[in-house]
Design an enzyme around this catalytic site. Structure first.
Site, PDB file in Angstrom:
ATOM      1  NE  ARG A 193      42.329 -50.411 -65.478  1.00 23.11           N
ATOM      2  CZ  ARG A 193      41.303 -49.776 -64.925  1.00 23.11           C
ATOM      3  NH1 ARG A 193      40.190 -50.416 -64.673  1.00 23.11           N
ATOM      4  NH2 ARG A 193      41.415 -48.506 -64.584  1.00 23.11           N
ATOM      5  CE  LYS A 213      29.955 -32.500 -60.751  1.00 22.56           C
ATOM      6  NZ  LYS A 213      29.309 -33.432 -59.833  1.00 22.56           N
ATOM      7  N   GLY A 257      41.762 -42.001 -66.805  1.00 20.81           N
ATOM      8  CA  GLY A 257      40.376 -41.557 -66.908  1.00 20.81           C
ATOM      9  C   GLY A 257      39.942 -41.186 -68.312  1.00 20.81           C
ATOM     10  N   GLY A 306      42.383 -42.921 -60.812  1.00 18.62           N
ATOM     11  CA  GLY A 306      42.415 -42.439 -59.435  1.00 18.62           C
ATOM     12  C   GLY A 306      43.824 -42.421 -58.866  1.00 18.62           C
TER      13      GLY A 306
HETATM   14  P1  AMP Z   1      36.287 -35.823 -65.351  1.00 20.57           P
HETATM   15  O1  AMP Z   1      35.776 -37.195 -65.028  1.00 20.57           O
HETATM   16  O2  AMP Z   1      36.183 -34.851 -64.226  1.00 20.57           O
HETATM   17  O3  AMP Z   1      37.666 -35.864 -65.984  1.00 20.57           O
HETATM   18  O4  AMP Z   1      35.282 -35.241 -66.438  1.00 20.57           O
HETATM   19  C1  AMP Z   1      35.135 -35.778 -67.712  1.00 20.57           C
HETATM   20  C2  AMP Z   1      33.841 -35.306 -68.283  1.00 20.57           C
HETATM   21  O5  AMP Z   1      33.815 -33.892 -68.310  1.00 20.57           O
HETATM   22  C3  AMP Z   1      33.573 -35.755 -69.697  1.00 20.57           C
HETATM   23  O6  AMP Z   1      32.493 -36.639 -69.704  1.00 20.57           O
HETATM   24  C4  AMP Z   1      33.224 -34.459 -70.434  1.00 20.57           C
HETATM   25  O7  AMP Z   1      32.113 -34.587 -71.277  1.00 20.57           O
HETATM   26  C5  AMP Z   1      32.908 -33.522 -69.300  1.00 20.57           C
HETATM   27  N1  AMP Z   1      33.083 -32.117 -69.693  1.00 20.57           N
HETATM   28  C6  AMP Z   1      34.182 -31.537 -70.198  1.00 20.57           C
HETATM   29  N2  AMP Z   1      33.943 -30.250 -70.480  1.00 20.57           N
HETATM   30  C7  AMP Z   1      32.656 -29.985 -70.156  1.00 20.57           C
HETATM   31  C8  AMP Z   1      31.837 -28.841 -70.251  1.00 20.57           C
HETATM   32  N3  AMP Z   1      32.292 -27.693 -70.725  1.00 20.57           N
HETATM   33  N4  AMP Z   1      30.555 -28.945 -69.809  1.00 20.57           N
HETATM   34  C9  AMP Z   1      30.090 -30.110 -69.331  1.00 20.57           C
HETATM   35  N5  AMP Z   1      30.825 -31.237 -69.231  1.00 20.57           N
HETATM   36  C10 AMP Z   1      32.103 -31.176 -69.641  1.00 20.57           C
END
Ligand code: AMP
Length: 404
Positions: free
Chosen positions: A39, A201, A362, A385
């Site tokens: 950054r 999620k 992210g 974000g």
């Molecule tokens: P996000 O912050 O919502 O972009 O989520 C990123 C995280 O999602 C990473 O740490 C991944 O390990 C997790 N992730 C991706 N696919 C899966 C999965 N099938 N089951 C559990 N965690 C997951």
């Protein structure tokens, strides 16, 4: 949204309040040192340009989430040191972002010199967008420049409030680059335009999926969120990640995508067709590749499978604009990183064929860096974000504040 950039304004011999995003990760224990200076480096082009033109630069940033008072683990002092090394110049440091010391040091600046203010969030008035605090910050300078895209989704004093008290305002190069790339993708993309959305999620990304379903030719879904969609479709998902309270939302998204597909019968929503499942959430768990219709009750989905990879590759390699946010699987575990790495490779190849490839902040940025292909992407957003809110179609307060 129309805004000026630093190339449109006179900065010579002017005190310029330059809001940057120096929210860098530090070690957890003293002496606090920077573990990733991306950054800081991202702000250098603007700092260098202003210096060359004889501006008197007052740098301001937040770092972490201090609780409204000074705390050594959130000090910008290590950033001052790193910046001196990167610029090969001496940087003045004010131990408080407002008050006598900051004012005296700002007034003492000569052309091309730089002052770094201590963490803005040591004052709770920063996040409260307090008018009096905004006025105090503004009183240090004659010109406002915002290069902190990563904080543009926050209506804070140094981002929004301050612009009411400084007439001359402009975007720095990083802010402009982010808005050029992300703006073109959501308002006027070269088509086919596809979005790849993954991550843990569905809950944090509902608005992004909904907005992009209206704008993109296809929205490819991967990662943990895919299993909530499958469950919504009545499939067995075993112990895969699932947000039961979002099953209705997932159903709505599927339905909305079908409506968008209309008479063509081609839904723009592309869910994985196969998945790598494991019998435990560890790298060395037993694993199998199965159709999404064959997930075993005691197993969990950890990555997209090879059929999905080739379907996604095909869409990526035929697209002209690709935006990617969120990994396709648990990429932190090498045995479940293949889907995410394959997307990074396909994106890199698409760039080579002339497509615009944008990685939206992210974890996908970490994944692209892990793949060693970061320099093959057209643009990697510095704001997780902020880029997500931008892709949701929201007007970012920091961008609105710059508009003329
Ligand atoms: P996000 O912050 O919502 O972009 O989520 C990123 C995280 O999602 C990473 O740490 C991944 O390990 C997790 N992730 C991706 N696919 C899966 C999965 N099938 N089951 C559990 N965690 C997951």
């Amino acid at each position: 949204m129309n805004f000026k950039t630093i190339d449109d304004i006179d900065v010579t011999s002017k005190r310029v309040f330059l809001r940057v995003d120096f929210n860098v990760p530090l070690t957890k224990t003293a002496p606090y040192t920077i573990t990733d200076d991306t950054r800081i480096k991202a702000a250098l082009p603007t700092i260098e340009a202003l210096r060359k033109r004889g501006a008197r630069i007052i740098l301001a940033s937040h770092l972490g989430r201090p609780k409204g008072g000074p705390a050594p683990e959130f000090s910008l002092a290590p950033v001052c040191q790193r910046l001196e090394e990167l610029l090969g110049a001496t940087i003045e440091f004010a131990s408080d972002c407002v008050g006598d010391e900051a004012m005296q040091k700002a007034m003492a600046l000569k052309d091309g010199e730089i002052l770094l203010l201590e963490n803005l969030r040591f004052h709770k008035e920063e996040e409260a967008n307090d008018p009096e605090f905004s006025k105090q910050l503004a009183s240090l300078a004659e010109v406002y420049v915002d290069d902190a895209f990563g904080a543009a989704h926050r209506a804070h004093a140094s981002i929004e409030g301050i612009t009411h008290y400084l007439n001359v305002k402009a975007a720095g190069y990083l802010m402009k680059k982010e808005l050029d790339y992300l703006g073109a993708a959501v308002t006027n993309p070269r088509r086919p335009f596809i979005a790849i959305i993954g991550g843990a999620k569905i809950s944090g990304k509902i608005d992004v999926i909904n907005n992009l379903l209206q704008k993109a030719d296809a929205v490819l879904i991967g990662g943990g969120m895919a299993y909530t969609f499958y469950k919504a479709e009545g499939l067995e998902i075993g112990k895969s990640l699932c947000e039961d309270d979002k099953l209705g939302v997932a159903k709505d998204i599927i339905l909305q995508a079908m409506v968008k597909g209309g008479a063509t019968g081609r839904s723009p929503l592309q869910l994985p067709t196969d998945t790598v499942i494991a019998d435990a959430f560890t790298n060395d768990a037993n694993k199998k590749t199965v159709s999404v219709k064959e997930i075993l009750p005691d197993w969990m989905g950890m990555d997209i499978g090879p059929d999905t990879i080739s379907m996604f590759d095909n869409l990526i390699l035929n697209a002209q604009t690709i935006v990617w946010n969120g990994p396709m699987g648990v990429f932190e575990m090498p045995n479940f990183a293949e889907g995410t790495m394959a997307i990074a490779r396909a994106m890199a190849e698409a760039s080579g064929r002339g497509a615009t490839t944008i990685v939206g902040g992210g974890d996908s940025v970490a994944a692209v860096e892990q793949s060693g292909l970061a320099d093959k992407m057209s643009h990697i957003s510095t704001g997780g974000g902020a880029s997500l809110e931008f892709l949701e179609g929201k007007t970012l307060p920091g961008v609105k504040a710059l508009s003329i």
